[in-house]
Write an enzyme that holds these catalytic residues in place. Structure first.
Site, short mmCIF file in Angstrom:
data_model
loop_
_atom_site.label_atom_id
_atom_site.label_comp_id
_atom_site.label_asym_id
_atom_site.label_seq_id
_atom_site.Cartn_x
_atom_site.Cartn_y
_atom_site.Cartn_z
N ASN A 1 20.63 16.08 57.27
CA ASN A 1 19.47 16.03 56.37
C ASN A 1 19.03 17.49 56.23
O ASN A 1 18.66 18.12 57.23
CB ASN A 1 18.38 15.21 57.06
N CYS B 1 8.54 13.35 57.58
CA CYS B 1 9.99 13.48 57.62
C CYS B 1 10.40 13.79 59.07
O CYS B 1 10.04 14.85 59.59
CB CYS B 1 10.41 14.60 56.68
N GLY B 2 11.11 12.87 59.69
CA GLY B 2 11.47 13.02 61.11
C GLY B 2 12.48 14.13 61.35
O GLY B 2 12.34 14.93 62.29
N ASN B 3 13.50 14.19 60.50
CA ASN B 3 14.49 15.27 60.66
C ASN B 3 13.87 16.61 60.29
O ASN B 3 14.13 17.63 60.94
CB ASN B 3 15.73 15.01 59.80
N ARG C 1 13.67 7.51 49.26
CA ARG C 1 12.66 7.69 48.21
C ARG C 1 12.36 9.18 48.07
O ARG C 1 12.29 9.90 49.07
CB ARG C 1 11.40 6.94 48.69
N CYS D 1 18.21 10.12 58.03
CA CYS D 1 16.77 10.06 57.77
C CYS D 1 16.08 9.74 59.10
O CYS D 1 16.27 8.65 59.65
CB CYS D 1 16.49 8.98 56.73
N GLY D 2 15.32 10.69 59.61
CA GLY D 2 14.77 10.55 60.98
C GLY D 2 13.76 9.43 61.13
O GLY D 2 13.79 8.67 62.11
N THR D 3 12.83 9.31 60.16
CA THR D 3 11.87 8.21 60.24
C THR D 3 12.60 6.88 60.04
O THR D 3 12.18 5.85 60.58
CB THR D 3 10.74 8.38 59.21
N1 API Z 1 14.25 12.47 55.48
C1 API Z 1 13.02 12.11 56.08
C2 API Z 1 12.23 11.05 55.42
C3 API Z 1 11.46 11.58 54.30
C4 API Z 1 10.56 10.56 53.71
C5 API Z 1 10.60 10.63 52.25
N2 API Z 1 11.85 10.28 51.67
C6 API Z 1 9.43 9.83 51.70
O1 API Z 1 9.44 8.61 51.71
O2 API Z 1 8.46 10.48 51.28
C7 API Z 1 13.18 11.84 57.55
O3 API Z 1 14.06 12.43 58.18
O4 API Z 1 12.40 11.09 58.11
#
Ligand code: API
Length: 258
Positions: free
Chosen positions: A13, A74-76, A188, A197-199
């Protein structure tokens, strides 16, 4: 004044990272941010992150999705900004910083960052799926043959189809032979599948525990871009002490011209 940027990636990511402690980055310019993130017309990344000063914690994380709009947590990106703060010598091994969903603690050892995520008090059960907010909204659905699943088509359909204008990130998951889980995510704001995607990985781990698909509270989740580990405590359906752990690396340094 040169517009220096760094690029970081956390399990694939990837983020443009800017030290904005001087406040000079034009962050109200969504079109510019989208252009910087564009993989043909710009640097290319899943998002752009500003590191800013904060009065009560070590720094502030401001995260924009690749569409140029400010995103939810954003977790990552959170893991990558900890590595960036370490590189800038703002922090040593441990830190506390603020992001859009509140205060986060983290530790960095070598290139591995462990990030404390927001508590999750509600897991919503949907037909064939779960939904929760781990800092960002996540739909979690089990599928068979994840490798050949059409994540982009199904994710794009469900993103608005089920969740309306606000939308959601859409995760597909399958148990693997090692006792962990494989994940693929439609994000999204990126409006595409990302490599991790970390979350979303966090939501997968809590979901698999919630569904009784594992009894462990340390869960290995493999994304396309690398492997992450989630640990947590559960108490009557609420989750706390959630940590997301994995590599975060600086991969590039450059100057933006605009
Ligand atoms: N890549 C991100 C998530 C981003 C969230 C984003 N896509 C939103 O919903 O605003 C992660 O590592 O958690």
């Amino acid at each position: 004044m040169k517009n220096i940027f760094y690029k970081y990636q956390g399990t694939g990511n990837d983020f443009v990272m800017v030290d904005n402690r001087n406040g000079q980055f034009p962050k109200e310019n969504n079109a510019l941010i989208a252009k910087i993130c564009h993989r043909r017309f710009g640097v290319g990344s899943d998002g752009l992150i500003l590191l800013e000063n904060d009065e009560t914690t070590d720094f502030r994380m401001v995260y924009f999705n690749a569409d140029g709009k400010e995103g939810s947590m954003c977790g990552n990106g959170g893991r990558c900004i900890v590595a960036f703060a370490h590189f800038l010598e703002i922090i040593k091994r441990e830190t506390t910083f603020i992001a859009v969903d509140g205060v986060h603690e983290a530790t960095i050892i070598g290139e591995v960052v462990s990030l404390k995520m927001a508590d999750v008090s509600e897991v919503k059960e949907k037909p064939n799926a779960l939904f929760m907010n781990t800092g960002s909204p996540h739909h979690v659905q089990m599928v068979k043959d994840l490798k050949s699943f059409n994540v982009v088509k199904e994710g794009a359909r469900m993103r608005y189809g089920i969740y309306g204008e606000k939308g959601s990130n859409i995760n597909f998951v399958e148990a693997n032979a090692e006792g962990g889980f494989d994940i693929r995510t439609y994000e999204r704001g990126v409006e595409d599948e990302t490599l991790s995607c970390g979350t979303g990985v966090t939501a997968i781990a809590l979901s698999m525990y919630h569904l009784g698909n594992t009894k462990n509270n340390t869960i290995a989740v493999n994304a396309l871009g690398g492997n992450l580990e989630v640990t947590f405590q559960e108490n009557q359906g609420s989750y706390s002490d959630i940590y997301l752990k994995g590599e975060a690396k600086q991969v590039f340094k450059g100057e933006m011209l605009w």
